[in-house]
Design a protein around this motif. Structure first.
Motif, PDB file in Angstrom:
ATOM      1  N   GLY A  37       0.749  -1.247   0.000  1.00  0.00           N
ATOM      2  CA  GLY A  37       0.000   0.000   0.000  1.00  0.00           C
ATOM      3  C   GLY A  37       0.778   1.295   0.000  1.00  0.00           C
ATOM      4  N   TYR A  38       2.050   1.281   0.341  1.00  0.00           N
ATOM      5  CA  TYR A  38       2.723   2.562   0.559  1.00  0.00           C
ATOM      6  C   TYR A  38       2.972   3.362  -0.710  1.00  0.00           C
ATOM      7  N   ARG A  39       2.970   2.738  -1.865  1.00  0.00           N
ATOM      8  CA  ARG A  39       3.197   3.492  -3.100  1.00  0.00           C
ATOM      9  C   ARG A  39       1.998   4.358  -3.467  1.00  0.00           C
ATOM     10  N   LYS A  40       0.817   4.004  -2.953  1.00  0.00           N
ATOM     11  CA  LYS A  40      -0.405   4.784  -3.217  1.00  0.00           C
ATOM     12  C   LYS A  40      -0.702   5.733  -2.055  1.00  0.00           C
ATOM     13  N   ALA A  41       0.215   5.859  -1.144  1.00  0.00           N
ATOM     14  CA  ALA A  41      -0.010   6.654   0.064  1.00  0.00           C
ATOM     15  C   ALA A  41       1.120   7.666   0.255  1.00  0.00           C
ATOM     16  N   GLN A  42       1.044   8.367   1.357  1.00  0.00           N
ATOM     17  CA  GLN A  42       2.103   9.293   1.751  1.00  0.00           C
ATOM     18  C   GLN A  42       3.018   8.542   2.708  1.00  0.00           C
ATOM     19  N   LEU A  43       4.225   8.267   2.283  1.00  0.00           N
ATOM     20  CA  LEU A  43       5.186   7.512   3.091  1.00  0.00           C
ATOM     21  C   LEU A  43       6.053   8.504   3.854  1.00  0.00           C
ATOM     22  N   ILE A  44       5.955   8.464   5.186  1.00  0.00           N
ATOM     23  CA  ILE A  44       6.641   9.452   6.016  1.00  0.00           C
ATOM     24  C   ILE A  44       7.513   8.779   7.058  1.00  0.00           C
ATOM     25  N   ASP A  45       8.781   9.164   7.044  1.00  0.00           N
ATOM     26  CA  ASP A  45       9.768   8.723   8.030  1.00  0.00           C
ATOM     27  C   ASP A  45       9.799   9.793   9.114  1.00  0.00           C
ATOM     28  N   VAL A  46       9.440   9.441  10.345  1.00  0.00           N
ATOM     29  CA  VAL A  46       9.361  10.428  11.422  1.00  0.00           C
ATOM     30  C   VAL A  46      10.633  10.481  12.270  1.00  0.00           C
ATOM     31  N   ARG A  47      11.696   9.847  11.789  1.00  0.00           N
ATOM     32  CA  ARG A  47      12.977   9.908  12.505  1.00  0.00           C
ATOM     33  C   ARG A  47      13.655  11.251  12.229  1.00  0.00           C
ATOM     34  N   GLU A  48      14.707  11.521  12.962  1.00  0.00           N
ATOM     35  CA  GLU A  48      15.463  12.759  12.786  1.00  0.00           C
ATOM     36  C   GLU A  48      16.258  12.720  11.472  1.00  0.00           C
ATOM     37  N   PRO A  49      16.610  13.893  10.916  1.00  0.00           N
ATOM     38  CA  PRO A  49      17.300  13.937   9.618  1.00  0.00           C
ATOM     39  C   PRO A  49      18.581  13.105   9.536  1.00  0.00           C
ATOM     40  N   ASN A  50      19.365  13.056  10.593  1.00  0.00           N
ATOM     41  CA  ASN A  50      20.608  12.266  10.545  1.00  0.00           C
ATOM     42  C   ASN A  50      20.300  10.774  10.417  1.00  0.00           C
ATOM     43  N   GLU A  51      19.225  10.310  11.056  1.00  0.00           N
ATOM     44  CA  GLU A  51      18.814   8.906  10.926  1.00  0.00           C
ATOM     45  C   GLU A  51      18.295   8.634   9.520  1.00  0.00           C
ATOM     46  N   PHE A  52      17.518   9.576   8.992  1.00  0.00           N
ATOM     47  CA  PHE A  52      16.962   9.463   7.642  1.00  0.00           C
ATOM     48  C   PHE A  52      18.086   9.391   6.606  1.00  0.00           C
ATOM     49  N   ARG A  61       9.418  10.460   2.659  1.00  0.00           N
ATOM     50  CA  ARG A  61       9.714  11.857   2.985  1.00  0.00           C
ATOM     51  C   ARG A  61      10.064  11.917   4.460  1.00  0.00           C
ATOM     52  N   ASN A  62      10.970  12.806   4.804  1.00  0.00           N
ATOM     53  CA  ASN A  62      11.370  12.944   6.205  1.00  0.00           C
ATOM     54  C   ASN A  62      10.624  14.107   6.842  1.00  0.00           C
ATOM     55  N   ILE A  63       9.717  13.784   7.757  1.00  0.00           N
ATOM     56  CA  ILE A  63       9.057  14.788   8.588  1.00  0.00           C
ATOM     57  C   ILE A  63       9.227  14.300  10.026  1.00  0.00           C
ATOM     58  N   PRO A  64      10.301  14.748  10.685  1.00  0.00           N
ATOM     59  CA  PRO A  64      10.566  14.268  12.048  1.00  0.00           C
ATOM     60  C   PRO A  64       9.413  14.561  12.998  1.00  0.00           C
ATOM     61  N   LEU A  65       9.217  13.678  13.961  1.00  0.00           N
ATOM     62  CA  LEU A  65       8.179  13.865  14.961  1.00  0.00           C
ATOM     63  C   LEU A  65       8.318  15.231  15.634  1.00  0.00           C
ATOM     64  N   THR A  66       9.552  15.674  15.848  1.00  0.00           N
ATOM     65  CA  THR A  66       9.799  16.954  16.513  1.00  0.00           C
ATOM     66  C   THR A  66       9.323  18.142  15.675  1.00  0.00           C
ATOM     67  N   GLN A  67       9.112  17.945  14.365  1.00  0.00           N
ATOM     68  CA  GLN A  67       8.654  19.026  13.478  1.00  0.00           C
ATOM     69  C   GLN A  67       7.224  18.806  12.980  1.00  0.00           C
ATOM     70  N   MET A  68       6.597  17.736  13.393  1.00  0.00           N
ATOM     71  CA  MET A  68       5.297  17.330  12.841  1.00  0.00           C
ATOM     72  C   MET A  68       4.242  18.432  12.952  1.00  0.00           C
ATOM     73  N   LYS A  69       4.106  19.056  14.111  1.00  0.00           N
ATOM     74  CA  LYS A  69       3.079  20.092  14.286  1.00  0.00           C
ATOM     75  C   LYS A  69       3.272  21.233  13.292  1.00  0.00           C
ATOM     76  N   MET A  70       4.513  21.639  13.072  1.00  0.00           N
ATOM     77  CA  MET A  70       4.799  22.773  12.184  1.00  0.00           C
ATOM     78  C   MET A  70       4.624  22.399  10.712  1.00  0.00           C
ATOM     79  N   ARG A  71       4.709  21.113  10.390  1.00  0.00           N
ATOM     80  CA  ARG A  71       4.703  20.690   8.989  1.00  0.00           C
ATOM     81  C   ARG A  71       3.458  19.891   8.593  1.00  0.00           C
ATOM     82  N   LEU A  72       2.395  20.006   9.387  1.00  0.00           N
ATOM     83  CA  LEU A  72       1.170  19.255   9.110  1.00  0.00           C
ATOM     84  C   LEU A  72       0.583  19.561   7.736  1.00  0.00           C
ATOM     85  N   LYS A  73       0.770  20.773   7.247  1.00  0.00           N
ATOM     86  CA  LYS A  73       0.215  21.159   5.947  1.00  0.00           C
ATOM     87  C   LYS A  73       0.816  20.352   4.798  1.00  0.00           C
TER      88      LYS A  73
END
Length: 123
Positions: A37-52, A61-73
């Motif tokens: 299913g992930y190819r038809k969805a939004q695949l998001i890695d919530v780890r920090e950029p260095n881990e990504f 796509r890298n959207i770290p948990l620490t930035q999730m609120k700011m990047r919800l859009k």
């Protein structure tokens, strides 16, 4: 003695609440189900950029948990969201946050990235 007992009971209650709440808001998928299913969805890695950068699932796509609120859009509520982190702790918290914001199709990878055996990309 009673205070310690109350604290222990509170911690256990909080842990149980989080466990069952997470079961309600996010569906955990095996690697095979995740791949389907992930190819038809939004695949998001919530780890920090260095881990990504050290290695991530191809197409994520890298959207770290620490930035999730700011990047919800950046995350569309009308499409399925496939989340993963190193071992499901952060992806579970990200799923709870998304659920509270109205997202309904939320999935996470069972065992997280450390159990992933599929294709990866490194920088």
């Amino acid at each position: 003695m009673y205070i310690l007992l109350v604290v222990i009971v509170a911690v256990i209650a909080y842990t149980l609440f989080n466990y069952f709440y997470q079961k309600k808001v996010v569906k955990t998928l095996t690697q095979e189900e995740f791949i389907e299913g992930y190819r038809k969805a939004q695949l998001i890695d919530v780890r920090e950029p260095n881990e990504f950068d050290a290695g991530h699932i191809l197409g994520a796509r890298n959207i770290p948990l620490t930035q999730m609120k700011m990047r919800l859009k950046e995350i569309r509520p009308d499409k399925p969201v496939y989340l993963y982190c190193q071992n499901n702790t952060r992806s579970g918290r990200a799923a709870q946050m998304l659920y509270r914001k109205g997202y309904k199709q939320i999935y996470q990878l069972k065992g997280g990235f450390k159990k992933w055996t599929g294709k990866i990309k490194t920088k």
